[in-house]
Design a protein around this motif. Structure first.
Motif, PDB file in Angstrom:
ATOM      1  N   ASN A 148       2.757  -6.315   5.594  1.00 32.27           N
ATOM      2  CA  ASN A 148       3.353  -5.644   6.739  1.00 32.27           C
ATOM      3  C   ASN A 148       4.869  -5.667   6.628  1.00 32.27           C
ATOM      4  N   GLY A 149       5.467  -4.521   6.730  1.00 32.78           N
ATOM      5  CA  GLY A 149       6.902  -4.408   6.515  1.00 32.78           C
ATOM      6  C   GLY A 149       7.727  -5.196   7.491  1.00 32.78           C
ATOM      7  N   LEU A 150       7.195  -5.513   8.675  1.00 34.41           N
ATOM      8  CA  LEU A 150       7.980  -6.237   9.658  1.00 34.41           C
ATOM      9  C   LEU A 150       8.266  -7.652   9.197  1.00 34.41           C
ATOM     10  N   ARG A 175      -3.887   1.105  -3.063  1.00 40.57           N
ATOM     11  CA  ARG A 175      -4.958   1.438  -3.990  1.00 40.57           C
ATOM     12  C   ARG A 175      -5.911   2.438  -3.338  1.00 40.57           C
ATOM     13  N   GLY A 176      -6.836   2.914  -4.125  1.00 39.95           N
ATOM     14  CA  GLY A 176      -7.792   3.871  -3.598  1.00 39.95           C
ATOM     15  C   GLY A 176      -7.248   5.291  -3.632  1.00 39.95           C
ATOM     16  N   THR A 177      -8.096   6.212  -3.210  1.00 38.30           N
ATOM     17  CA  THR A 177      -7.714   7.627  -3.210  1.00 38.30           C
ATOM     18  C   THR A 177      -6.595   7.905  -2.223  1.00 38.30           C
ATOM     19  N   TYR A 178      -6.700   7.357  -1.016  1.00 41.87           N
ATOM     20  CA  TYR A 178      -5.732   7.649   0.044  1.00 41.87           C
ATOM     21  C   TYR A 178      -4.657   6.561   0.058  1.00 41.87           C
ATOM     22  N   ASN A 179      -3.855   6.541  -1.003  1.00 46.10           N
ATOM     23  CA  ASN A 179      -2.842   5.502  -1.148  1.00 46.10           C
ATOM     24  C   ASN A 179      -1.483   5.976  -0.658  1.00 46.10           C
ATOM     25  N   GLY A 180      -0.517   5.073  -0.710  1.00 48.59           N
ATOM     26  CA  GLY A 180       0.820   5.396  -0.224  1.00 48.59           C
ATOM     27  C   GLY A 180       1.477   6.530  -0.985  1.00 48.59           C
ATOM     28  N   VAL A 190       8.434   6.328  10.295  1.00 46.46           N
ATOM     29  CA  VAL A 190       9.828   6.795  10.248  1.00 46.46           C
ATOM     30  C   VAL A 190      10.225   7.131   8.817  1.00 46.46           C
ATOM     31  N   GLN A 191       9.807   6.302   7.849  1.00 54.74           N
ATOM     32  CA  GLN A 191      10.143   6.576   6.452  1.00 54.74           C
ATOM     33  C   GLN A 191       9.479   7.860   5.967  1.00 54.74           C
ATOM     34  N   LEU A 192       8.253   8.111   6.408  1.00 54.80           N
ATOM     35  CA  LEU A 192       7.587   9.366   6.039  1.00 54.80           C
ATOM     36  C   LEU A 192       8.268  10.561   6.694  1.00 54.80           C
ATOM     37  N   LEU A 193       8.760  10.377   7.932  1.00 52.45           N
ATOM     38  CA  LEU A 193       9.519  11.445   8.593  1.00 52.45           C
ATOM     39  C   LEU A 193      10.795  11.749   7.820  1.00 52.45           C
ATOM     40  N   ILE A 194      11.475  10.695   7.380  1.00 53.37           N
ATOM     41  CA  ILE A 194      12.703  10.884   6.602  1.00 53.37           C
ATOM     42  C   ILE A 194      12.386  11.607   5.295  1.00 53.37           C
ATOM     43  N   TYR A 195      11.289  11.234   4.663  1.00 52.01           N
ATOM     44  CA  TYR A 195      10.904  11.895   3.416  1.00 52.01           C
ATOM     45  C   TYR A 195      10.595  13.368   3.662  1.00 52.01           C
ATOM     46  N   PHE A 196       9.901  13.644   4.755  1.00 56.02           N
ATOM     47  CA  PHE A 196       9.627  15.031   5.147  1.00 56.02           C
ATOM     48  C   PHE A 196      10.934  15.786   5.349  1.00 56.02           C
ATOM     49  N   MET A 197      11.877  15.157   6.050  1.00 58.44           N
ATOM     50  CA  MET A 197      13.149  15.812   6.368  1.00 58.44           C
ATOM     51  C   MET A 197      13.946  16.148   5.104  1.00 58.44           C
ATOM     52  N   SER A 234      -8.090   6.895   8.338  1.00 58.92           N
ATOM     53  CA  SER A 234      -7.963   5.442   8.232  1.00 58.92           C
ATOM     54  C   SER A 234      -6.625   5.052   7.626  1.00 58.92           C
ATOM     55  N   ALA A 235      -6.107   5.861   6.710  1.00 63.30           N
ATOM     56  CA  ALA A 235      -4.780   5.592   6.149  1.00 63.30           C
ATOM     57  C   ALA A 235      -3.706   5.737   7.216  1.00 63.30           C
ATOM     58  N   TYR A 236      -3.863   6.761   8.066  1.00 62.52           N
ATOM     59  CA  TYR A 236      -2.882   6.978   9.129  1.00 62.52           C
ATOM     60  C   TYR A 236      -2.863   5.798  10.100  1.00 62.52           C
ATOM     61  N   ARG A 237      -4.031   5.219  10.372  1.00 65.12           N
ATOM     62  CA  ARG A 237      -4.094   4.097  11.305  1.00 65.12           C
ATOM     63  C   ARG A 237      -3.423   2.846  10.758  1.00 65.12           C
ATOM     64  N   LEU A 238      -3.202   2.801   9.452  1.00 64.84           N
ATOM     65  CA  LEU A 238      -2.522   1.662   8.844  1.00 64.84           C
ATOM     66  C   LEU A 238      -1.006   1.803   8.873  1.00 64.84           C
ATOM     67  N   LEU A 239      -0.525   2.950   9.347  1.00 68.19           N
ATOM     68  CA  LEU A 239       0.909   3.194   9.332  1.00 68.19           C
ATOM     69  C   LEU A 239       1.576   2.526  10.531  1.00 68.19           C
ATOM     70  N   THR A 240       2.550   1.673  10.251  1.00 70.25           N
ATOM     71  CA  THR A 240       3.351   1.061  11.303  1.00 70.25           C
ATOM     72  C   THR A 240       4.466   2.026  11.703  1.00 70.25           C
ATOM     73  N   PRO A 241       5.153   1.782  12.825  1.00 71.38           N
ATOM     74  CA  PRO A 241       6.278   2.655  13.194  1.00 71.38           C
ATOM     75  C   PRO A 241       7.310   2.790  12.082  1.00 71.38           C
ATOM     76  N   SER A 242       7.577   1.690  11.363  1.00 74.01           N
ATOM     77  CA  SER A 242       8.564   1.747  10.277  1.00 74.01           C
ATOM     78  C   SER A 242       8.126   2.697   9.177  1.00 74.01           C
ATOM     79  N   VAL A 243       6.840   2.647   8.831  1.00 78.94           N
ATOM     80  CA  VAL A 243       6.317   3.533   7.785  1.00 78.94           C
ATOM     81  C   VAL A 243       6.367   4.986   8.238  1.00 78.94           C
TER      82      VAL A 243
END
Length: 698
Positions: free
Chosen positions: A460-462, A636-641, A512-519, A501-510
């Motif tokens: 967990n990134g926190l 790991r797995g198909t739906y990885n980071g 935000v980082q995905l939003l920044i990557y999108f941006m 299930s991958a989305y449910r593992l995303l913390t607020p910090s993650v």
């Protein structure tokens, strides 16, 4: 999996037993808190207060002992320094040998101290994680933020280990002078690149690397690829890795990455002219360019799943589909069909095997060279991005063979079709499928690492500030609890099985980082995809001029990453660089707007360089932080980071390209400002979200 409590007891230095974190006691306390909450004996605030005080006391015990040991080591080095000064005036071979051995003894004691910090740091991370999991709190965020940012921070005393670094420096300098620079006025500070031959220094540096995140160029590029280096493998693991590794297969994966990026950007300088020649508006180039990204959204998923079973077959399929896609793209001119043109680009997107390329490096390249391979992955992408437009600028011929037309619009398709055909032949002859049986047999020995996908290896990134080194995080995963308690449940280590299930593992910090990557991907796609239309409208640039401009932008990728990865990232925290690069990107977007009656090439090129370079810096830092705050279940797995970040970036490109085409209906004169406005809004939103989660980004 090894019980961490037993591991802690087994690895303790007996005479220091009372100074380690009392992990067993704290684990029992966590269980007691759970019972007390259920029975109403304590409320939530009292539990948090008691646990905080208990952990503070444990950390203070560790810190005070650490400072004491550092002082003792410093005192011993000081005394040895006096002996060294005497020996310099009156050289004595036996005395020098004895002095060198004395320094080595100090070095061995320093290694013991570093291992002491390692075990305690892992214990602190694990007990915080256990507390959060037991009670469903986000306590780690609060605890780390308040303790690490305080001027009297004891966490910083331990995990930044400045004092230990000073001791390491003193030992390195003195041993080096005794061994390889006797009689020389030079020191390790004058020749920092000179290799130290004493094995004690190598052992110390190895221990320090487990406590400190390295930010050299290769690691920075590896993070850029969402492939992070591991701790050294055991002899058995290295033997298994060597059995799976095949140099030519790795090269074929890197060539696939390079060719795909060339294929993506080779049409950018000419897509507007091609669209016009087929009777469409020049701004339809957005749809033409973006079609590849649309298909990639889906291809990333099935290629990621396919790589669970094979690497060779998906690469063959990728090559065939890309060959057909480029043929369709080139034939659309003579068929006078915009539909065939778009179908060709869709087929090219369906052949995107970047998930396979990345996965191959993670799974089949030995740990000792994985960083170099990861850097090669990013470098191949960057060179492909630069070579694509440059190659388009060279393809300015026009001729016919039978009924087939070859010109600046169709030649990119024909050239890439030939390139993929040649690649397919090379692939068929030279690729060696890794031994899957070996890979399966190896998995139980290291279940936490799964397929060795290093994007995660991260908890967990926190809790990240406590342990920034991926090696220590790996230790934590290896010594996960197996005591049958609910916090050691098997499900906590299973990879995500769906996007949901991958989305449910995303913390607020993650998030935000995905939003920044999108941006940043959105801003870059707007800049690149509309460059041909904008420059032709305002500056009357021809295809060659656009190609040179885009090639120059692409060539900035590697030097920018080199500067950031080698120097800047050592001077500032990642979160500081994240904020600074977002602000600089925002400035670049603002200066790109046309606000006066005239619009100069200097303004456009200058603002484009600021925007593109800022986005490149931001991408590297963003993916470094993303790899740090993402759950290990997404490693790991198909739906990885890696898949999630790819999908976020690809979706951004699709929306950006659609925006260009939609804005074209308002007229080319309004295209620039209309397409820049969403970039401005999204960038502002990402900065605001970064501020909200700033304290949890480490």
């Amino acid at each position: 999996m090894v019980n961490f409590g037993k591991k802690l007891m087994a690895d303790q230095i007996p005479e220091w037993k009372g100074y380690y974190i009392n992990y067993k006691m704290m684990k029992k306390k966590v269980k007691q808190y759970g019972q007390q909450l259920q029975q109403g004996e304590k409320d939530r605030s009292r539990v948090l207060k008691d646990f905080s005080k208990m952990l503070d006391d444990q950390i203070e015990k560790i810190v005070l002992f650490l400072l004491k040991q550092q002082g003792m080591l410093a005192s011993r080095i000081e005394k040895l320094g006096k002996q060294r000064a005497i020996l310099q005036e009156q050289p004595d071979i036996s005395g020098i040998a004895e002095l060198r051995e004395a320094y080595r003894e100090v070095g061995l004691d320093l290694i013991k101290l570093l291992k002491f910090v390692d075990l305690n740091a892992t214990g602190i991370r694990k007990i915080l994680k256990k507390f959060d999991k037991r009670f469903g709190y986000r306590f780690t965020d609060y605890y780390v933020t308040t303790r690490s940012n305080h001027p009297y921070s004891q966490l910083q005393q331990v995990f930044k280990h400045v004092g230990v670094g000073a001791v390491v420096g003193a030992l390195s300098r003195n041993l080096a002078e005794l061994q390889v620079r006797q009689g020389s006025y030079l020191s390790i500070y004058d020749q920092p690149s000179a290799a130290l031959k004493d094995p004690i220094i190598d052992m110390i540096n190895s221990s320090v690397d487990k406590l400190t995140r390295s930010t050299n160029f290769l690691r920075f590029l590896g993070q850029h690829a969402l492939i992070v280096d591991e701790s050294p493998s055991t002899a058995g693991e290295e033997e298994i890795e060597d059995q799976k590794y095949h140099f030519m297969s790795l090269m074929l994966n890197l060539v696939n990455t390079f060719l795909y990026m060339v294929n993506t950007y080779i049409i950018v300088p000419t897509a507007d002219d091609y669209s016009v020649s087929l009777g469409a508006a020049s701004t339809v180039c957005g749809v033409v360019i973006g079609s590849m990204a649309v298909a990639q959204i889906f291809s990333s998923v099935y290629f990621s799943a396919w790589s669970n079973k094979s690497y060779f077959k998906p690469l063959v399929f990728s090559s065939i589909v890309l060959f057909l896609g480029n043929v369709c793209y080139a034939m659309a001119y003579d068929m006078k069909s915009l539909t065939v043109l778009i179908v060709g680009r869709l087929l090219c997107g369906m052949g995107s095997a970047r998930a396979v390329n990345r996965r191959y490096i993670s799974d089949c390249v030995p740990a000792r060279i994985r960083m170099q391979a990861s850097a090669g992955f990013v470098s191949a992408s960057a060179l492909g991005m630069a070579c694509g437009p440059a190659l388009a600028g060279l393809l300015q011929w026009k001729f016919k063979i039978y009924m087939v037309t070859f010109n600046q619009s169709t030649l990119p398709g024909w050239v890439m079709a030939v390139a993929w055909l040649l690649y397919l032949v090379w692939l068929w002859i030279s690729f060696k499928e890794p031994n899957r049986a070996t890979e399966v047999n190896d998995a139980p020995q290291n279940p936490a690492s799964g397929q060795r996908v290093d994007i995660g290896k991260l908890e967990n990134g926190l809790a990240q500030p406590l342990l920034t080194d991926s090696g220590i995080k790996r230790n934590e995963d290896e010594y996960e609890e197996v005591d049958g308690s609910e916090e050691a449940a098997e499900d906590s280590h299973k990879p995500a099985t769906s996007i949901g299930s991958a989305y449910r593992l995303l913390t607020p910090s993650v998030k935000v980082q995905l939003l920044i990557y999108f941006m940043l991907k959105y801003a870059m796609e707007i800049l690149l995809s509309e460059s041909s239309v904008i420059t032709n409208h305002y500056f009357s640039w021809n295809t060659s001029a656009v190609a040179i401009f885009l090639a120059i932008l692409g060539l900035t990728v590697l030097p920018v990453n080199a500067v950031v990865g080698t120097y800047i990232s050592n001077m500032f925290e990642d979160r500081q660089l994240l904020m600074a690069s977002q602000i600089t990107l925002l400035v670049g977007i603002i200066f790109s707007f046309k606000v006066t009656s005239t619009y100069s090439a200097i303004q456009y090129v200058g603002s484009a360089l600021v925007t593109f370079v800022s986005a490149e810096v931001l991408e590297g830092v963003n993916l470094a932080l993303l790899s740090s705050v993402m759950s290990s279940r997404l490693a790991r797995g198909t739906y990885n980071g890696g898949l999630l970040s790819t999908e976020a970036g690809t979706l951004a490109r699709v929306i950006a390209d659609c925006t260009i085409t939609a804005a074209g209906y308002l007229g080319v004169g309004k295209l620039l400002n209309v397409t820049l406005l969403p970039s401005l809004v999204i960038c502002g939103a990402s900065i605001a979200c970064t501020l909200l989660t700033y304290n949890s980004l480490f």
